[in-house]
Design an enzyme around this catalytic site. Structure first.
Site, mmCIF file in Angstrom:
data_model
loop_
_atom_site.group_PDB
_atom_site.id
_atom_site.type_symbol
_atom_site.label_atom_id
_atom_site.label_comp_id
_atom_site.label_asym_id
_atom_site.label_seq_id
_atom_site.Cartn_x
_atom_site.Cartn_y
_atom_site.Cartn_z
ATOM 1 N N ASP A 196 0.856 -1.182 0.000
ATOM 2 C CA ASP A 196 0.000 0.000 0.000
ATOM 3 C C ASP A 196 0.897 1.239 0.000
ATOM 4 O O ASP A 196 1.879 1.317 0.730
ATOM 5 C CB ASP A 196 -0.916 -0.002 1.229
ATOM 6 C CG ASP A 196 -2.061 0.985 1.087
ATOM 7 O OD1 ASP A 196 -3.224 0.551 1.030
ATOM 8 O OD2 ASP A 196 -1.794 2.219 1.026
ATOM 9 N N ASN A 250 -12.981 -2.993 2.684
ATOM 10 C CA ASN A 250 -13.953 -1.905 2.756
ATOM 11 C C ASN A 250 -14.876 -2.025 1.546
ATOM 12 O O ASN A 250 -14.402 -2.105 0.407
ATOM 13 C CB ASN A 250 -13.231 -0.551 2.741
ATOM 14 C CG ASN A 250 -12.358 -0.349 3.973
ATOM 15 O OD1 ASN A 250 -12.751 -0.724 5.070
ATOM 16 N ND2 ASN A 250 -11.188 0.224 3.786
ATOM 17 N N GLY A 258 -15.576 3.339 3.705
ATOM 18 C CA GLY A 258 -14.204 3.798 3.481
ATOM 19 C C GLY A 258 -13.564 3.310 2.196
ATOM 20 O O GLY A 258 -12.366 3.522 1.988
ATOM 21 N N GLN A 259 -14.331 2.645 1.340
ATOM 22 C CA GLN A 259 -13.733 2.197 0.072
ATOM 23 C C GLN A 259 -13.485 3.397 -0.829
ATOM 24 O O GLN A 259 -14.388 4.218 -1.062
ATOM 25 C CB GLN A 259 -14.648 1.196 -0.645
ATOM 26 C CG GLN A 259 -13.977 0.611 -1.888
ATOM 27 C CD GLN A 259 -14.808 -0.481 -2.574
ATOM 28 O OE1 GLN A 259 -15.953 -0.748 -2.204
ATOM 29 N NE2 GLN A 259 -14.207 -1.104 -3.581
ATOM 30 N N HIS A 265 -10.225 -5.320 -3.105
ATOM 31 C CA HIS A 265 -8.896 -5.534 -2.524
ATOM 32 C C HIS A 265 -9.026 -5.922 -1.061
ATOM 33 O O HIS A 265 -9.871 -5.404 -0.342
ATOM 34 C CB HIS A 265 -7.997 -4.305 -2.681
ATOM 35 C CG HIS A 265 -8.633 -3.011 -2.260
ATOM 36 N ND1 HIS A 265 -9.545 -2.349 -3.056
ATOM 37 C CD2 HIS A 265 -8.507 -2.271 -1.143
ATOM 38 C CE1 HIS A 265 -9.941 -1.247 -2.435
ATOM 39 N NE2 HIS A 265 -9.333 -1.175 -1.279
ATOM 40 N N HIS A 307 -7.036 -5.694 2.359
ATOM 41 C CA HIS A 307 -5.905 -5.103 3.084
ATOM 42 C C HIS A 307 -5.349 -6.176 4.020
ATOM 43 O O HIS A 307 -6.110 -6.824 4.752
ATOM 44 C CB HIS A 307 -6.359 -3.931 3.955
ATOM 45 C CG HIS A 307 -6.898 -2.744 3.209
ATOM 46 N ND1 HIS A 307 -6.131 -1.624 2.951
ATOM 47 C CD2 HIS A 307 -8.119 -2.488 2.689
ATOM 48 C CE1 HIS A 307 -6.880 -0.727 2.318
ATOM 49 N NE2 HIS A 307 -8.086 -1.222 2.130
HETATM 50 P P1 AMP Z 1 -9.757 1.485 0.280
HETATM 51 O O1 AMP Z 1 -9.832 2.839 0.945
HETATM 52 O O2 AMP Z 1 -10.179 0.345 1.142
HETATM 53 O O3 AMP Z 1 -10.454 1.516 -1.068
HETATM 54 O O4 AMP Z 1 -8.222 1.218 0.018
HETATM 55 C C1 AMP Z 1 -7.515 1.767 -1.058
HETATM 56 C C2 AMP Z 1 -6.069 1.680 -0.701
HETATM 57 O O5 AMP Z 1 -5.324 1.862 -1.887
HETATM 58 C C3 AMP Z 1 -5.602 2.773 0.290
HETATM 59 O O6 AMP Z 1 -5.067 2.136 1.437
HETATM 60 C C4 AMP Z 1 -4.549 3.532 -0.502
HETATM 61 O O7 AMP Z 1 -3.471 3.959 0.299
HETATM 62 C C5 AMP Z 1 -4.127 2.517 -1.546
HETATM 63 N N1 AMP Z 1 -3.572 3.072 -2.772
HETATM 64 C C6 AMP Z 1 -4.057 4.096 -3.497
HETATM 65 N N2 AMP Z 1 -3.286 4.315 -4.571
HETATM 66 C C7 AMP Z 1 -2.299 3.383 -4.537
HETATM 67 C C8 AMP Z 1 -1.185 3.089 -5.364
HETATM 68 N N3 AMP Z 1 -0.912 3.774 -6.483
HETATM 69 N N4 AMP Z 1 -0.348 2.077 -5.000
HETATM 70 C C9 AMP Z 1 -0.608 1.378 -3.879
HETATM 71 N N5 AMP Z 1 -1.635 1.596 -3.061
HETATM 72 C C10 AMP Z 1 -2.478 2.592 -3.375
#
Ligand code: AMP
Ligand code: ZN
Length: 122
Positions: A38, A95, A101-102, A108, A110
């Site tokens: 992440d 999420n 919080g998505q 994905h 986490h």
């Molecule tokens: P969510 O908020 O559950 O949709 O999680 C999205 C996640 O993607 C967050 O933890 C971000 O920090 C992560 N994220 C966003 N852009 C990137 C990226 N380019 N490379 C890696 N992680 C990312």
């Protein structure tokens, strides 16, 4: 690739990561799933495990995707062993929907570890 797999891909950040059009620190990759670090880690270990198939969220899962979900969690388990965090413990979070919080609409998981976690989660 089937049209259904490509659906929604055009403006999807994680599809771009899968296609290597956006750089990321990939830690695992096979034909059905990839895992990468992440970019904004919330714990010393913070990986994202995602299906290669574009699925917007858990809410968009169809019965035909069952094997993909099983595989995602198999990859999570494997990564936890490889990262040596099984004994310490780790948290998996999905999420689903903006209210939860998505922010990226490509399914994905986490995978977080390396610090204490509260319950209930925030
Ligand atoms: P969510 O908020 O559950 O949709 O999680 C999205 C996640 O993607 C967050 O933890 C971000 O920090 C992560 N994220 C966003 N852009 C990137 C990226 N380019 N490379 C890696 N992680 C990312
Ligand atoms: Zn996508």
């Amino acid at each position: 690739m089937e049209a259904s797999i490509r659906e929604g891909r055009e403006d999807c950040l994680f599809c771009r990561i899968i296609e290597k059009k956006i750089p990321s620190k990939i830690v695992y990759e096979d034909t059905r799933a990839i895992a990468f670090e992440d970019v904004n880690p919330q714990a010393p270990v913070h990986l994202l495990v995602i299906p290669v198939k574009h699925i917007a969220s858990l809410s968009a899962i169809q019965p035909k995707d069952d094997a993909i979900l099983t595989h995602l969690f198999s990859v999570v388990s494997r990564l936890a062993r490889e990262k040596g965090i099984v004994e310490r413990g780790y948290r998996t979070v999905i999420n689903s929907g903006r209210g939860a919080g998505q922010t990226v609409f490509h399914l994905h998981v986490h995978l977080l570890s390396g610090r204490p976690f509260q319950w209930p989660p925030g």
